[in-house]
Design a protein around this motif. Structure first.
Motif, PDB file in Angstrom:
ATOM      1  N   ALA A   1       0.841  -1.205   0.000  1.00 32.71           N
ATOM      2  CA  ALA A   1       0.000   0.000   0.000  1.00 32.71           C
ATOM      3  C   ALA A   1       0.873   1.250   0.000  1.00 32.71           C
ATOM      4  CB  ALA A   1      -0.929   0.008   1.212  1.00 32.71           C
ATOM      5  N   GLU A   2       0.332   2.312  -0.584  1.00 33.60           N
ATOM      6  CA  GLU A   2       0.945   3.638  -0.553  1.00 33.60           C
ATOM      7  C   GLU A   2      -0.112   4.645  -0.144  1.00 33.60           C
ATOM      8  OE1 GLU A   2       3.717   4.779  -3.777  1.00 33.60           O
ATOM      9  OE2 GLU A   2       3.130   2.887  -4.719  1.00 33.60           O
ATOM     10  N   MET A   3       0.339   5.779   0.372  1.00 32.64           N
ATOM     11  CA  MET A   3      -0.601   6.835   0.745  1.00 32.64           C
ATOM     12  C   MET A   3      -1.146   7.540  -0.491  1.00 32.64           C
ATOM     13  SD  MET A   3       0.823   8.785   4.123  1.00 32.64           S
ATOM     14  CE  MET A   3       2.461   9.045   3.474  1.00 32.64           C
TER      15      MET A   3
ATOM     16  N   GLY B   1      -2.269  10.821  -2.627  1.00 28.37           N
ATOM     17  CA  GLY B   1      -1.671  12.161  -2.696  1.00 28.37           C
ATOM     18  C   GLY B   1      -2.355  13.129  -1.760  1.00 28.37           C
ATOM     19  N   ARG B   2      -3.657  13.008  -1.639  1.00 30.55           N
ATOM     20  CA  ARG B   2      -4.406  13.900  -0.769  1.00 30.55           C
ATOM     21  C   ARG B   2      -4.009  13.701   0.691  1.00 30.55           C
ATOM     22  NH1 ARG B   2     -11.018  14.641  -0.547  1.00 30.55           N
ATOM     23  NH2 ARG B   2     -11.034  16.184   1.152  1.00 30.55           N
ATOM     24  N   LEU B   3      -3.852  12.441   1.097  1.00 33.29           N
ATOM     25  CA  LEU B   3      -3.479  12.173   2.483  1.00 33.29           C
ATOM     26  C   LEU B   3      -2.085  12.717   2.772  1.00 33.29           C
ATOM     27  CD1 LEU B   3      -4.178  10.865   5.188  1.00 33.29           C
ATOM     28  CD2 LEU B   3      -3.209   8.726   4.323  1.00 33.29           C
ATOM     29  N   GLN B   4      -1.157  12.544   1.848  1.00 27.92           N
ATOM     30  CA  GLN B   4       0.188  13.084   2.046  1.00 27.92           C
ATOM     31  C   GLN B   4       0.153  14.598   2.207  1.00 27.92           C
ATOM     32  OE1 GLN B   4       3.514  11.544  -0.314  1.00 27.92           O
ATOM     33  NE2 GLN B   4       2.133  10.028  -1.205  1.00 27.92           N
ATOM     34  N   TYR B   5      -0.715  15.246   1.443  1.00 28.02           N
ATOM     35  CA  TYR B   5      -0.825  16.701   1.525  1.00 28.02           C
ATOM     36  C   TYR B   5      -1.417  17.135   2.863  1.00 28.02           C
ATOM     37  CZ  TYR B   5      -2.333  21.468   0.487  1.00 28.02           C
ATOM     38  OH  TYR B   5      -2.531  22.814   0.538  1.00 28.02           O
ATOM     39  N   GLU B   6      -2.391  16.359   3.358  1.00 28.42           N
ATOM     40  CA  GLU B   6      -3.079  16.733   4.593  1.00 28.42           C
ATOM     41  C   GLU B   6      -2.223  16.496   5.833  1.00 28.42           C
ATOM     42  OE1 GLU B   6      -6.601  14.399   4.449  1.00 28.42           O
ATOM     43  OE2 GLU B   6      -7.717  15.844   3.206  1.00 28.42           O
ATOM     44  N   LEU B   7      -1.288  15.540   5.776  1.00 32.23           N
ATOM     45  CA  LEU B   7      -0.453  15.240   6.934  1.00 32.23           C
ATOM     46  C   LEU B   7       0.726  16.202   6.961  1.00 32.23           C
ATOM     47  CD1 LEU B   7      -0.452  11.330   6.812  1.00 32.23           C
ATOM     48  CD2 LEU B   7      -1.940  12.853   8.122  1.00 32.23           C
ATOM     49  N   SER B   8       0.711  17.098   7.933  1.00 30.53           N
ATOM     50  CA  SER B   8       1.701  18.173   7.948  1.00 30.53           C
ATOM     51  C   SER B   8       3.034  17.747   8.552  1.00 30.53           C
ATOM     52  CB  SER B   8       1.150  19.366   8.737  1.00 30.53           C
ATOM     53  OG  SER B   8       0.834  18.983  10.069  1.00 30.53           O
TER      54      SER B   8
ATOM     55  N   VAL C   1      -5.326   1.505   9.326  1.00 34.58           N
ATOM     56  CA  VAL C   1      -5.548   2.454   8.236  1.00 34.58           C
ATOM     57  C   VAL C   1      -6.811   2.094   7.450  1.00 34.58           C
ATOM     58  CG1 VAL C   1      -3.108   3.056   7.969  1.00 34.58           C
ATOM     59  CG2 VAL C   1      -4.037   1.081   6.738  1.00 34.58           C
ATOM     60  N   ALA C   2      -7.321   3.093   6.728  1.00 40.00           N
ATOM     61  CA  ALA C   2      -8.459   2.906   5.821  1.00 40.00           C
ATOM     62  C   ALA C   2      -7.910   2.752   4.412  1.00 40.00           C
ATOM     63  CB  ALA C   2      -9.406   4.105   5.908  1.00 40.00           C
ATOM     64  N   LEU C   3      -8.219   1.626   3.757  1.00 41.18           N
ATOM     65  CA  LEU C   3      -7.631   1.271   2.474  1.00 41.18           C
ATOM     66  C   LEU C   3      -8.689   1.165   1.382  1.00 41.18           C
ATOM     67  CD1 LEU C   3      -5.448  -1.623   3.892  1.00 41.18           C
ATOM     68  CD2 LEU C   3      -4.520   0.534   3.051  1.00 41.18           C
ATOM     69  N   ARG C   4      -8.310   1.582   0.197  1.00 40.27           N
ATOM     70  CA  ARG C   4      -9.135   1.368  -0.992  1.00 40.27           C
ATOM     71  C   ARG C   4      -8.342   0.469  -1.934  1.00 40.27           C
ATOM     72  NH1 ARG C   4     -11.441   6.712  -2.899  1.00 40.27           N
ATOM     73  NH2 ARG C   4     -12.649   6.379  -0.984  1.00 40.27           N
ATOM     74  N   PHE C   5      -8.883  -0.726  -2.211  1.00 37.64           N
ATOM     75  CA  PHE C   5      -8.171  -1.696  -3.038  1.00 37.64           C
ATOM     76  C   PHE C   5      -8.083  -1.236  -4.486  1.00 37.64           C
ATOM     77  CE2 PHE C   5      -9.860  -4.479   0.409  1.00 37.64           C
ATOM     78  CZ  PHE C   5      -8.636  -4.884   0.925  1.00 37.64           C
ATOM     79  N   LEU C   6      -7.020  -1.670  -5.156  1.00 37.92           N
ATOM     80  CA  LEU C   6      -6.806  -1.277  -6.548  1.00 37.92           C
ATOM     81  C   LEU C   6      -7.770  -1.988  -7.491  1.00 37.92           C
ATOM     82  CD1 LEU C   6      -2.898  -1.183  -6.680  1.00 37.92           C
ATOM     83  CD2 LEU C   6      -4.495   0.693  -6.233  1.00 37.92           C
TER      84      LEU C   6
ATOM     85  N   GLU D   1     -11.062  -5.437  -7.529  1.00 32.99           N
ATOM     86  CA  GLU D   1     -11.953  -6.282  -6.745  1.00 32.99           C
ATOM     87  C   GLU D   1     -11.240  -7.491  -6.157  1.00 32.99           C
ATOM     88  OE1 GLU D   1     -15.051  -5.905  -5.796  1.00 32.99           O
ATOM     89  OE2 GLU D   1     -15.184  -3.929  -6.720  1.00 32.99           O
ATOM     90  N   SER D   2     -10.202  -7.967  -6.824  1.00 29.17           N
ATOM     91  CA  SER D   2      -9.523  -9.175  -6.375  1.00 29.17           C
ATOM     92  C   SER D   2      -8.114  -8.909  -5.844  1.00 29.17           C
ATOM     93  CB  SER D   2      -9.442 -10.184  -7.531  1.00 29.17           C
ATOM     94  OG  SER D   2      -8.735  -9.613  -8.634  1.00 29.17           O
ATOM     95  N   ASP D   3      -7.722  -7.638  -5.819  1.00 30.67           N
ATOM     96  CA  ASP D   3      -6.347  -7.287  -5.460  1.00 30.67           C
ATOM     97  C   ASP D   3      -6.214  -7.100  -3.953  1.00 30.67           C
ATOM     98  OD1 ASP D   3      -3.704  -6.633  -5.693  1.00 30.67           O
ATOM     99  OD2 ASP D   3      -4.013  -5.195  -7.307  1.00 30.67           O
ATOM    100  N   CYS D   4      -5.043  -7.438  -3.408  1.00 28.15           N
ATOM    101  CA  CYS D   4      -4.724  -7.143  -2.010  1.00 28.15           C
ATOM    102  C   CYS D   4      -3.948  -5.836  -1.881  1.00 28.15           C
ATOM    103  CB  CYS D   4      -3.907  -8.292  -1.396  1.00 28.15           C
ATOM    104  SG  CYS D   4      -4.838  -9.806  -1.137  1.00 28.15           S
ATOM    105  N   ASP D   5      -3.394  -5.329  -2.987  1.00 31.86           N
ATOM    106  CA  ASP D   5      -2.698  -4.043  -2.959  1.00 31.86           C
ATOM    107  C   ASP D   5      -3.720  -2.917  -2.884  1.00 31.86           C
ATOM    108  OD1 ASP D   5      -0.387  -5.471  -3.164  1.00 31.86           O
ATOM    109  OD2 ASP D   5      -0.090  -5.081  -5.296  1.00 31.86           O
ATOM    110  N   ALA D   6      -3.328  -1.817  -2.229  1.00 28.61           N
ATOM    111  CA  ALA D   6      -4.318  -0.775  -1.955  1.00 28.61           C
ATOM    112  C   ALA D   6      -3.665   0.590  -1.801  1.00 28.61           C
ATOM    113  CB  ALA D   6      -5.091  -1.131  -0.685  1.00 28.61           C
ATOM    114  N   VAL D   7      -4.519   1.595  -1.652  1.00 33.86           N
ATOM    115  CA  VAL D   7      -4.095   2.973  -1.386  1.00 33.86           C
ATOM    116  C   VAL D   7      -4.627   3.368  -0.016  1.00 33.86           C
ATOM    117  CG1 VAL D   7      -4.272   5.383  -2.115  1.00 33.86           C
ATOM    118  CG2 VAL D   7      -4.066   3.564  -3.830  1.00 33.86           C
ATOM    119  N   ILE D   8      -3.776   4.004   0.789  1.00 31.83           N
ATOM    120  CA  ILE D   8      -4.158   4.424   2.137  1.00 31.83           C
ATOM    121  C   ILE D   8      -4.836   5.791   2.060  1.00 31.83           C
ATOM    122  CG2 ILE D   8      -3.322   4.959   4.453  1.00 31.83           C
ATOM    123  CD1 ILE D   8      -0.882   3.173   3.834  1.00 31.83           C
ATOM    124  N   HIS D   9      -6.064   5.863   2.566  1.00 30.93           N
ATOM    125  CA  HIS D   9      -6.827   7.114   2.526  1.00 30.93           C
ATOM    126  C   HIS D   9      -7.039   7.731   3.905  1.00 30.93           C
ATOM    127  CE1 HIS D   9      -8.045   7.318  -1.764  1.00 30.93           C
ATOM    128  NE2 HIS D   9      -7.855   6.004  -1.706  1.00 30.93           N
ATOM    129  N   GLY D  10      -6.643   7.047   4.955  1.00 32.21           N
ATOM    130  CA  GLY D  10      -6.806   7.614   6.286  1.00 32.21           C
ATOM    131  C   GLY D  10      -6.182   6.736   7.350  1.00 32.21           C
TER     132      GLY D  10
END
Length: 364
Positions: A48-50, A52-59, A71-76, A78-87
């Motif tokens: 997973a990676e953060m 862009g919005r989350l990186q901007y919000e974290l000061s 963390v809150a993740l959005r998968f890339l 339907e069948s993937d385990c890789d994801a993006v961190i949104h919170g």
């Protein structure tokens, strides 16, 4: 994957639902590789990676995900385990130290830890003053400290070292262990309850990875022999990582530290030196500095031998260090706010607008 095995509970479920982010799944950071993280979710383990919005919000860099974070993740897909961190969910504890460099920056070693094992080897590298520093970090973190004296098989009188350690850590469990001789296993096992997160910290060569392998019943981390001439360890663990143990607990192994530089004080200093703080209450003057003042209970304890002079010196040294660190951080925050205000032509909330820095880690 059952997230309850990793420490997921009703409180975290409520916090997750309260984030108000759609189409996300909960997961836990199990390894930190810089800008990429290994995460575990109900689907399994992935990268997973953060966003862009989350990186901007974290000061602040310390607000970035750390091992142990939920963390809150959005998968890339339907069948993937890789994801993006949104919170990130709120942390119940955070083990922090000051990162290397002239600019004071907080480095979060691990998050959401219940028990912090402070590992010290019973060899030539054993040092009570260093343990006092680790106790300050532990009490500041929100986790409960446990001192684990490793390599007891190398020591003729481990009971003496246990007693010495207990004298500088009242109320803290102290366990002498030897993975080679299977000594202390029952005491450690009793702490590794299902859903509990344990982190290991200490100097290189203290035996952290050996303890992990011992508790896991298999070699999940590499280990190396130490230099026998000075009992100093060589770097083995290269990054922080979380493992699920057969006992039901999860354990975070961390790289050894060259030197523990303390971060902010949240009351951990007073907790670590509670005996001296209690003596200070008996001083004649409330603002007693324990130098030459009349009626100083601390100096009387030093003269009578009730208080060890080296412990008192470390009490003063760490107090000065934390005050200096706090002053530098306040100066940095003022500079950040001034630069942000000048750039945008208006005053921004504290900490916002700071340019995030990369810093060199001083893990060995």
């Amino acid at each position: 994957m059952n997230l309850q095995e990793l420490g997921w509970n009703a409180e975290r479920e409520n916090a997750f639902r309260g984030m108000g982010i759609e189409q996300v799944w909960p997961g836990r950071i199990v390894a930190d590789h810089g800008h990429k993280y290994r995460v575990v979710t109900e689907r399994g383990e992935g990268w997973a990676e953060m966003s862009g919005r989350l990186q901007y919000e974290l000061s602040e860099r310390s607000e970035f995900p750390a091992v142990g974070d939920w963390v809150a993740l959005r998968f890339l897909s339907e069948s993937d385990c890789d994801a993006v961190i949104h919170g990130l969910l709120p942390r119940s504890s955070r083990i922090s130290r000051r990162a290397a460099g002239s600019v004071p920056v907080e480095q979060v070693v691990a998050a959401n830890v219940d028990l912090l094992f402070l590992v010290a080897a019973l060899n030539m590298d054993f040092n009570l003053r260093r343990l006092e520093r680790y106790l300050i970090m532990a009490w500041n973190s929100g986790a409960s400290p446990v001192i684990v004296l490793s390599k007891a098989d190398l020591c003729e009188e481990p009971e003496r070292y246990v007693a010495e350690t207990e004298s500088i850590a009242p109320g803290v469990p102290v366990i002498a262990v030897s993975a080679l001789e299977d000594l202390g296993r029952e005491q450690v096992d009793a702490l590794l309850k299902p859903g509990v997160t344990v982190a290991l910290t200490g100097s290189s060569g203290a035996g952290k990875s050996t303890i992990l392998n011992w508790m896991a019943g298999e070699d999940v981390q590499k280990t190396q022999a130490i230099r026998e001439d000075d009992s100093r360890g060589r770097h083995t663990t290269t990054h922080r990582e979380l493992f699920v143990l057969p006992q039901g607990a999860v354990m975070i192994d961390t790289p050894g530290m060259r030197e523990l530089q303390l971060w902010d004080d949240e009351g951990g200093w007073s907790e670590a030196f509670g005996d001296i703080e209690e003596l200070a209450k008996e001083c004649r003057f409330a603002d007693c500095r324990h130098q030459h003042e009349a009626g100083c209970a601390v100096r009387e304890a030093l003269q009578s031998g009730q208080l060890e002079r080296k412990r008192f010196e470390n009490y003063l040294k760490t107090q000065r260090e934390l005050k200096f660190q706090a002053a530098k951080e306040q100066t940095r925050q003022r500079s950040v706010r001034a630069a942000s205000s000048s750039k945008n032509g208006r005053q921004e909330p504290r900490g916002k607008g700071e340019q995030r820095r990369r810093y060199a880690s001083d893990w060995e």
